[in-house]
Motif scaffolding. Structure first.
Motif, mmCIF file in Angstrom:
data_model
loop_
_atom_site.group_PDB
_atom_site.id
_atom_site.type_symbol
_atom_site.label_atom_id
_atom_site.label_comp_id
_atom_site.label_asym_id
_atom_site.label_seq_id
_atom_site.Cartn_x
_atom_site.Cartn_y
_atom_site.Cartn_z
ATOM 1 N N GLU A 109 0.948 -1.196 -0.071
ATOM 2 C CA GLU A 109 -0.161 -0.102 0.031
ATOM 3 C C GLU A 109 0.901 1.309 0.145
ATOM 4 O O GLU A 109 2.172 0.909 -0.035
ATOM 5 C CB GLU A 109 -1.035 -0.062 1.203
ATOM 6 C CG GLU A 109 -0.144 -0.271 2.504
ATOM 7 C CD GLU A 109 0.037 1.278 3.068
ATOM 8 O OE1 GLU A 109 -0.996 1.648 3.659
ATOM 9 O OE2 GLU A 109 1.133 1.638 3.619
ATOM 10 N N TYR A 165 0.014 7.217 -7.527
ATOM 11 C CA TYR A 165 -0.314 6.372 -8.359
ATOM 12 C C TYR A 165 0.596 5.023 -8.612
ATOM 13 O O TYR A 165 1.769 5.440 -8.987
ATOM 14 C CB TYR A 165 -0.946 7.045 -9.489
ATOM 15 C CG TYR A 165 -1.730 6.005 -10.515
ATOM 16 C CD1 TYR A 165 -2.737 5.383 -10.217
ATOM 17 C CD2 TYR A 165 -1.001 5.701 -11.796
ATOM 18 C CE1 TYR A 165 -3.534 4.610 -11.155
ATOM 19 C CE2 TYR A 165 -1.871 4.929 -12.750
ATOM 20 C CZ TYR A 165 -2.942 4.419 -12.316
ATOM 21 O OH TYR A 165 -3.610 3.738 -13.380
ATOM 22 N N MET A 167 0.705 -1.817 -6.533
ATOM 23 C CA MET A 167 0.609 -2.354 -5.111
ATOM 24 C C MET A 167 0.807 -3.856 -5.270
ATOM 25 O O MET A 167 0.501 -4.351 -6.181
ATOM 26 C CB MET A 167 -0.291 -2.009 -4.253
ATOM 27 C CG MET A 167 -0.709 -0.482 -4.181
ATOM 28 S SD MET A 167 0.848 0.155 -3.246
ATOM 29 C CE MET A 167 0.415 2.056 -3.972
ATOM 30 N N TYR A 183 -3.155 -1.902 -9.236
ATOM 31 C CA TYR A 183 -3.019 -0.380 -9.302
ATOM 32 C C TYR A 183 -3.828 0.098 -8.032
ATOM 33 O O TYR A 183 -5.089 -0.138 -8.039
ATOM 34 C CB TYR A 183 -3.321 0.211 -10.548
ATOM 35 C CG TYR A 183 -2.206 -0.152 -11.626
ATOM 36 C CD1 TYR A 183 -2.000 -1.163 -12.107
ATOM 37 C CD2 TYR A 183 -1.272 0.888 -11.672
ATOM 38 C CE1 TYR A 183 -1.023 -1.467 -12.844
ATOM 39 C CE2 TYR A 183 -0.119 0.675 -12.644
ATOM 40 C CZ TYR A 183 0.196 -0.592 -13.043
ATOM 41 O OH TYR A 183 1.182 -0.592 -14.170
ATOM 42 N N GLN A 184 -3.263 1.169 -7.397
ATOM 43 C CA GLN A 184 -3.837 2.064 -6.311
ATOM 44 C C GLN A 184 -3.530 3.542 -6.862
ATOM 45 O O GLN A 184 -2.582 3.942 -7.247
ATOM 46 C CB GLN A 184 -3.619 1.668 -4.902
ATOM 47 C CG GLN A 184 -4.580 0.617 -4.336
ATOM 48 C CD GLN A 184 -4.067 0.707 -2.956
ATOM 49 O OE1 GLN A 184 -3.096 1.422 -2.479
ATOM 50 N NE2 GLN A 184 -4.563 -0.146 -2.195
ATOM 51 N N GLY A 196 -3.825 6.712 -4.566
ATOM 52 C CA GLY A 196 -4.073 7.076 -3.117
ATOM 53 C C GLY A 196 -3.613 8.471 -3.126
ATOM 54 O O GLY A 196 -3.131 9.363 -3.733
ATOM 55 N N GLU A 205 -15.769 4.002 3.278
ATOM 56 C CA GLU A 205 -15.604 3.144 2.193
ATOM 57 C C GLU A 205 -16.697 3.396 1.303
ATOM 58 O O GLU A 205 -17.696 3.936 1.188
ATOM 59 C CB GLU A 205 -15.788 1.760 2.305
ATOM 60 C CG GLU A 205 -14.534 1.037 3.189
ATOM 61 C CD GLU A 205 -14.417 -0.538 3.544
ATOM 62 O OE1 GLU A 205 -15.542 -1.109 2.881
ATOM 63 O OE2 GLU A 205 -13.612 -0.982 3.942
ATOM 64 N N CYS A 260 -13.115 1.892 -2.995
ATOM 65 C CA CYS A 260 -12.174 2.886 -2.260
ATOM 66 C C CYS A 260 -12.426 2.990 -0.922
ATOM 67 O O CYS A 260 -13.563 2.942 -0.489
ATOM 68 C CB CYS A 260 -12.684 4.559 -3.084
ATOM 69 S SG CYS A 260 -11.891 5.714 -2.084
ATOM 70 N N ALA A 280 -7.146 4.913 -0.445
ATOM 71 C CA ALA A 280 -6.700 4.428 -1.781
ATOM 72 C C ALA A 280 -7.903 3.858 -2.505
ATOM 73 O O ALA A 280 -8.970 3.481 -1.724
ATOM 74 C CB ALA A 280 -5.710 3.372 -1.311
ATOM 75 N N MET A 281 -7.842 3.846 -3.855
ATOM 76 C CA MET A 281 -8.798 3.440 -4.504
ATOM 77 C C MET A 281 -8.181 2.278 -5.383
ATOM 78 O O MET A 281 -7.156 2.254 -5.933
ATOM 79 C CB MET A 281 -9.661 4.145 -5.303
ATOM 80 C CG MET A 281 -8.577 5.248 -6.326
ATOM 81 S SD MET A 281 -9.815 6.512 -6.757
ATOM 82 C CE MET A 281 -10.403 5.923 -8.175
ATOM 83 N N GLY A 282 -8.910 1.109 -5.545
ATOM 84 C CA GLY A 282 -8.418 -0.091 -6.314
ATOM 85 C C GLY A 282 -9.015 0.174 -7.801
ATOM 86 O O GLY A 282 -9.937 0.284 -8.306
ATOM 87 N N MET A 283 -7.791 0.502 -8.712
ATOM 88 C CA MET A 283 -8.055 0.831 -9.859
ATOM 89 C C MET A 283 -8.697 -0.172 -10.893
ATOM 90 O O MET A 283 -9.722 -0.123 -11.612
ATOM 91 C CB MET A 283 -6.821 1.461 -10.778
ATOM 92 C CG MET A 283 -6.384 2.711 -10.383
ATOM 93 S SD MET A 283 -7.579 4.012 -10.656
ATOM 94 C CE MET A 283 -7.219 4.233 -12.528
#
Ligand code: ATP
Ligand code: MG
Length: 423
Positions: A86, A111, A114, A129-130, A132, A273, A286, A309-312
């Motif tokens: 992370e 960006y 991770m 990819y995150q 953040g 979230e 996210c 952090a968001m998960g792309m």
């Protein structure tokens, strides 16, 4: 030695983003970075590898990530290194190292990939990819609200606002959580027979995580558990109230979820979230919250921080389902060249056109071929025009132009006329 003809495959859970997929990624990245800069957040670029100790000290020894998900290895100096699982820890490490946190306020984003050794499935990968975001130096609930408003704006711009919902909770301060933790442990200890193995383990290490359990047999027990809200002090309560008021004021809907505890040890006060029902079990797009305490934990002076952090990949899966991304055609103009002189002249003309016509996407046919085969490629490229250079054109100092998407005839033009046409 036996010859090995088998091709080498990617590592399980580590996926390629193929050329046909990358326009969608670029589109999302563009929208997201535009939103970030409209709130004056700045990019920070960080190493992908850090000392293992950094993650142990920040994420916490008893979290899922540190206990079982990290890619940790000794390098050639026998230092223990870890592929970052992370970005929060590395971002804070960098800011402390460069003295960015003394009497300063920061709004940052990063960006990149991770790494977590998890069981791969849809929406869950070992390299992912995150995007953040981290802010430092601001204690008030107004920055908590800004961070949430910013994410809300991203979903709107990406066209997925209808697909995601905001869940919100507060975890209070460390001291408040400690008191609550004891109450919670006492409560669960009276019902040891109902707890599953995971929860029994967490009873010692991270009892709040038990509230997050998806085990059906434990839901009644969790439902009746004491609530942290009742153990909040005045300051934590006020902070949360002000945040909620701002969200109400701006018409951001949310669900209060007192079981939202987040997996990482470092969160306190606000946690949130963004979740979707359209991606099965991997529904969190996210996730974030306030983590004031982490800065001291990593050797800095007491300070304030909130981030997410968001998960792309999950975001992209959602966008793919909606199929609402305007994908631009990759090629505007395709240049056909037949003969040695035409090849030379074509290369010169192509550079000239790229100089003169801003944004032009011009693909030059390379490595020869007949008119017929080059025309086929031109058509397949999706280009609007083919520019044709053969011996005749070169000797006349002209170019033939053929519209590929209309019935118009092929015409001859000077090079300057071609520039005029494409401008
Ligand atoms: P989850 O509960 O799904 O395991 P998490 O709590 O471990 O998520 P965080 O550490 O908060 O996730 O990471 C933030 C976001 O990064 C997640 O909400 C998710 O969108 C994304 N993410 C986390 N792990 C993965 C993974 N292995 N593959 C793809 N995306 C991930
Ligand atoms: Mg996880």
């Amino acid at each position: 030695m036996a010859k090995n003809n088998q091709s080498v495959q990617a590592i399980r859970g580590m996926h390629d983003i193929l050329p046909e997929q990358s326009p969608r990624w670029q589109y999302a990245e563009k929208i997201i970075t535009e939103v970030l800069s409209s709130y004056c957040y700045k990019e920070i670029r960080l190493p992908i590898v850090e000392k293992t100790e950094l993650f142990k000290r920040s994420i916490g020894e008893v979290t899922d990530i540190v206990e079982k998900e990290m890619y940790t290895f000794d390098d050639r100096n026998n230092d223990s290194l870890t592929l970052r699982p992370e970005g929060t820890a590395g971002c804070l490490r960098a800011c402390l190292e460069h003295g960015l946190l003394y009497n300063q306020v920061h709004r940052l984003w990063y960006y990149g990939p991770m790494f977590r050794h998890e069981r791969p499935q849809k929406g869950r990968y070992r390299q992912f990819y995150q995007l953040g975001l981290e802010t430092y130096g601001m204690p008030g609930p107004d920055i908590d609200a800004e961070v949430i408003l910013l994410t809300d704006r991203m979903w709107n711009k990406l066209g997925i606002r209808d697909k995601v919902k905001l869940e919100l909770n507060t975890l209070g301060t460390t001291a408040e959580r400690l008191v609550y933790r004891e109450k919670l442990v006492n409560y669960f200890k009276q019902h040891l027979d109902i707890l599953d193995d995971d929860s029994l383990r967490r009873l010692e290490t991270n009892p709040l995580r038990i509230l997050d359990s998806k085990n059906k047999d434990m839901q009644q027990l969790i439902q009746n558990a004491p609530e942290l809200m009742a153990y909040l002090g005045e300051d934590s309560r006020k902070h949360f109230e002000l945040l909620v008021q701002t969200l109400d004021d701006l018409g951001i809907e949310y669900t209060l979820n007192n079981r939202l505890v987040r997996g990482l040890d470092y969160y306190g006060k606000t946690v949130f979230e963004w979740v979707t029902e359209d991606l099965g079990a991997q529904g969190t797009i996210c996730a974030g919250g306030r983590y004031d305490g982490l800065i001291e934990q990593l050797g800095g002076k007491a300070n304030y921080a909130i981030g997410f952090a968001m998960g792309m990949e999950r975001l992209l899966l959602l966008m793919e389902q909606l199929d609402n991304v305007p994908i631009e055609q990759g090629v505007d103009v395709y240049m056909i060249r037949v003969g040695t002189e035409a090849e030379k002249e074509g290369m010169r003309l192509a550079e000239k056109l790229r100089n003169e016509v801003p944004g032009l996407k011009l693909q030059v046919n390379c490595s020869g071929g007949s008119y017929k085969s080059q025309f086929k490629k031109a058509d397949k490229s999706g280009a609007e025009f083919a520019l044709i250079l053969g011996e005749d054109e070169v000797s006349r100092g002209e170019v033939s132009v053929k519209p590929l998407r209309t019935d118009q005839d092929q015409t001859n033009m000077t090079q300057n006329e071609v520039i005029e046409l494409l401008l």
